[in-house]
Enzyme design. Structure first.
Site, PDB file in Angstrom:
ATOM      1  N   PHE A 176      58.050  33.953 -61.624  1.00  0.00           N
ATOM      2  CA  PHE A 176      58.082  34.679 -62.786  1.00  0.00           C
ATOM      3  C   PHE A 176      59.279  34.012 -63.492  1.00  0.00           C
ATOM      4  O   PHE A 176      60.108  33.268 -62.845  1.00  0.00           O
ATOM      5  CB  PHE A 176      58.630  36.107 -62.668  1.00  0.00           C
ATOM      6  CG  PHE A 176      57.541  37.010 -62.111  1.00  0.00           C
ATOM      7  CD1 PHE A 176      57.041  38.004 -62.886  1.00  0.00           C
ATOM      8  CD2 PHE A 176      57.033  37.150 -60.720  1.00  0.00           C
ATOM      9  CE1 PHE A 176      56.101  38.734 -62.502  1.00  0.00           C
ATOM     10  CE2 PHE A 176      56.243  38.001 -60.267  1.00  0.00           C
ATOM     11  CZ  PHE A 176      55.395  38.985 -61.331  1.00  0.00           C
ATOM     12  N   THR A 226      53.734  34.676 -56.851  1.00  0.00           N
ATOM     13  CA  THR A 226      53.803  34.333 -58.323  1.00  0.00           C
ATOM     14  C   THR A 226      55.034  33.982 -58.755  1.00  0.00           C
ATOM     15  O   THR A 226      55.966  34.534 -58.154  1.00  0.00           O
ATOM     16  CB  THR A 226      53.518  35.655 -58.983  1.00  0.00           C
ATOM     17  OG1 THR A 226      51.762  36.041 -58.796  1.00  0.00           O
ATOM     18  CG2 THR A 226      53.438  35.724 -60.399  1.00  0.00           C
TER      19      THR A 226
END
Length: 296
Positions: A193, A191
């Site tokens: 960010f 992921t």
């Protein structure tokens, strides 16, 4: 704060009080303590004070209202795509992207005992990232506001047939048993960010490769996007992300969310943005920040 499951409230209250005492050091994140966003906040701002927030909007509002100096928000996942609503929320927040960070995402199946489980709670993104595993196990996916909050909720429910998908640390925080580690469908699951602040980063302070994120709008007419993108090709700009979404109900124009390698002040990017502005409407830079993972 009352929206958090009871097992998480004491931790949330303690973190909130610490952040209130020194808001400039506070780093807002969405989720309960132990969420992946909590981990990202610790890694992106190691000297910061993590501030749990129930929603993405709450985390952004905390920065805008001066309750936190920064916010850490997940923007996209390698397996499940963009995080829902972020493309709408970022421009509306008025905040600037000042950093990016990538973390490997691993989910553990946890509960009160070792099953069998009929259902599992987690954030919709995490459920999507483990959908094959859940289907093969016959476990029904149930949505929750965040991963660690799901673990706290399962602890509060007290039902040994209900599990949670969450980072392993959540099991330790909320007294659950880890039944199986790394249940995500792809083990290179990552992921991205972004770090948000009230003021944009001074591009002159960025040494090395930079990323620039911006949005723009084009009319739904033939070749509109082709013309808008031409300047990036002719000026050799590496465009690493281009996603479209609709704002409003007219469907007369499409908004695009874009990442490119480079920063304003560099002639190739300046020329590309100048040409884009000629063919597109509502061009707005959301942030320029150091690149932490090479593209291309």
């Amino acid at each position: 704060m009352a929206s958090y499951p009871k097992p998480a409230l004491a931790l949330v209250e303690a973190m909130t009080q610490a952040a209130a005492a020194d808001p400039a050091r506070a780093v807002a994140f969405q989720g309960a303590p132990g969420a992946n966003s909590h981990r990202a906040a610790n890694e992106m701002a190691p000297g910061g004070l993590p501030l749990p927030c129930f929603s993405f909007e709450d985390a952004m509002d905390a920065v805008r209202e001066g309750q936190a100096g920064m916010a850490v928000i997940p923007i996209e996942n390698s397996q499940h795509g963009r995080v829902a609503d972020i493309h709408f929320l970022l421009p509306e927040s008025g905040l600037s992207i000042v950093g990016e960070h990538f973390i490997d995402i691993h989910a553990a199946l946890m509960g009160l005992g070792h099953g069998p489980f009929t259902a599992a709670y987690s954030h919709p993104q995490a459920l999507g990232q483990s959908r094959h595993y859940l289907r093969n196990k016959g476990i029904i996916p149930l949505s929750h506001a965040d991963t660690a909050g799901a673990a706290a909720y399962v602890a509060e429910l007290g039902d040994p047939t209900i599990a949670a998908l969450a980072p392993r640390i959540a099991a330790e925080l909320y007294g659950l048993d880890v039944v199986e580690d790394n249940v995500e469908d792809a083990h290179d699951n990552t992921t991205r960010f972004v770090l948000l602040a009230r003021k944009p980063l001074d591009v002159e302070t960025i040494d090395g490769p930079a990323m620039t994120t911006f949005i723009f709008e084009v009319r739904n007419i033939p070749a509109a996007l082709y013309k808008a993108m031409g300047g990036f090709a002719t000026n050799g700009i590496n465009m690493t992300k281009l996603e479209s979404y609709q704002t409003g109900a007219s469907f007369a124009a499409t908004t695009f969310f874009c990442d490119v390698v480079g920063k304003p002040g560099e002639r190739p990017l300046d020329l590309a943005l100048e040409e884009l502005a000629f063919f597109a409407n509502n061009l707005r830079i959301l942030g320029t920040y150091p690149q932490t993972r090479a593209r291309g």
